[in-house]
Design an enzyme around this catalytic site. Structure first.
Site, PDB file in Angstrom:
ATOM      1  N   ASP A   7      50.348  68.208  39.803  1.00 49.45           N
ATOM      2  CA  ASP A   7      49.463  69.041  40.606  1.00 49.45           C
ATOM      3  C   ASP A   7      48.297  69.444  39.724  1.00 49.45           C
ATOM      4  O   ASP A   7      48.422  69.535  38.502  1.00 49.45           O
ATOM      5  CB  ASP A   7      50.181  70.267  41.157  1.00 49.45           C
ATOM      6  CG  ASP A   7      49.444  70.880  42.343  1.00 49.45           C
ATOM      7  OD1 ASP A   7      48.489  70.256  42.863  1.00 49.45           O
ATOM      8  OD2 ASP A   7      49.803  71.991  42.749  1.00 49.45           O
ATOM      9  N   PHE A  87      36.322  63.785  44.743  1.00 46.93           N
ATOM     10  CA  PHE A  87      36.863  64.564  45.848  1.00 46.93           C
ATOM     11  C   PHE A  87      36.983  66.017  45.408  1.00 46.93           C
ATOM     12  O   PHE A  87      36.736  66.357  44.250  1.00 46.93           O
ATOM     13  CB  PHE A  87      38.227  64.013  46.289  1.00 46.93           C
ATOM     14  CG  PHE A  87      39.260  64.014  45.190  1.00 46.93           C
ATOM     15  CD1 PHE A  87      40.136  65.071  45.035  1.00 46.93           C
ATOM     16  CD2 PHE A  87      39.350  62.943  44.319  1.00 46.93           C
ATOM     17  CE1 PHE A  87      41.072  65.074  44.030  1.00 46.93           C
ATOM     18  CE2 PHE A  87      40.298  62.935  43.299  1.00 46.93           C
ATOM     19  CZ  PHE A  87      41.156  64.005  43.157  1.00 46.93           C
ATOM     20  N   ARG A 116      43.642  64.817  34.455  1.00 46.96           N
ATOM     21  CA  ARG A 116      44.808  64.022  34.879  1.00 46.96           C
ATOM     22  C   ARG A 116      45.073  62.904  33.865  1.00 46.96           C
ATOM     23  O   ARG A 116      46.221  62.649  33.499  1.00 46.96           O
ATOM     24  CB  ARG A 116      44.593  63.453  36.274  1.00 46.96           C
ATOM     25  CG  ARG A 116      45.824  62.715  36.800  1.00 46.96           C
ATOM     26  CD  ARG A 116      45.737  62.410  38.292  1.00 46.96           C
ATOM     27  NE  ARG A 116      46.045  63.607  39.064  1.00 46.96           N
ATOM     28  CZ  ARG A 116      45.166  64.280  39.816  1.00 46.96           C
ATOM     29  NH1 ARG A 116      43.923  63.861  39.912  1.00 46.96           N
ATOM     30  NH2 ARG A 116      45.536  65.340  40.477  1.00 46.96           N
TER      31      ARG A 116
END
Length: 132
Positions: A7, A87, A116
């Site tokens: 997440d 995004f 990430r």
């Protein structure tokens, strides 16, 4: 069962770490990136400190043990959107060491330096150590 999940949240210093874990639903349960960005810009109006970071945590459950791998990308929130890629908040976030927003970068450029990618690198290094 062995598995992993991740997440990501955006933490803005001037907002005491908000939106944080509520990044996807910052402006409501409809999970609208457009509404989230508008709310973020509204709440940052007049703020001098626009520092922020994206933080990704990967949780790995392996043989009944939990392992966590964190990746952080520091940067700043700009005053208006730039770029059409990415995004979420990508068109508002300029990572440290860059003049481009994540939305102005190619996917390859972003994936080389992103929060990430950093978390995934740590996960891969851990798994490689297990197999060494």
């Amino acid at each position: 069962m062995n598995c992993f999940a991740d997440d990501t949240g955006l933490e803005v210093s001037a907002l005491n770490g908000a939106p944080g874990v509520y990044s996807a639903r910052y402006a409501g349960e409809q999970k609208s990136a457009e509404a989230n960005m508008k709310k973020l810009l509204l709440e940052l109006q007049g703020k001098v400190d626009r520092s922020a970071c994206f933080k990704t945590v990967i949780a790995l459950l392996l043989d009944g043990k939990e392992y966590l791998f964190e990746g952080v990308m520091n940067g700043n929130i700009i005053t208006e959107r730039r770029g059409s890629g990415g995004f979420g908040y990508d068109s508002l976030f300029v990572p440290e060491g860059s003049s481009l927003t994540f939305a102005e970068m190619s996917a390859q450029e972003k994936n080389k330096c992103s929060h990430r990618a950093k978390a995934v690198e740590k996960l891969i290094a851990f798994l490689n150590e297990l197999n060494a």
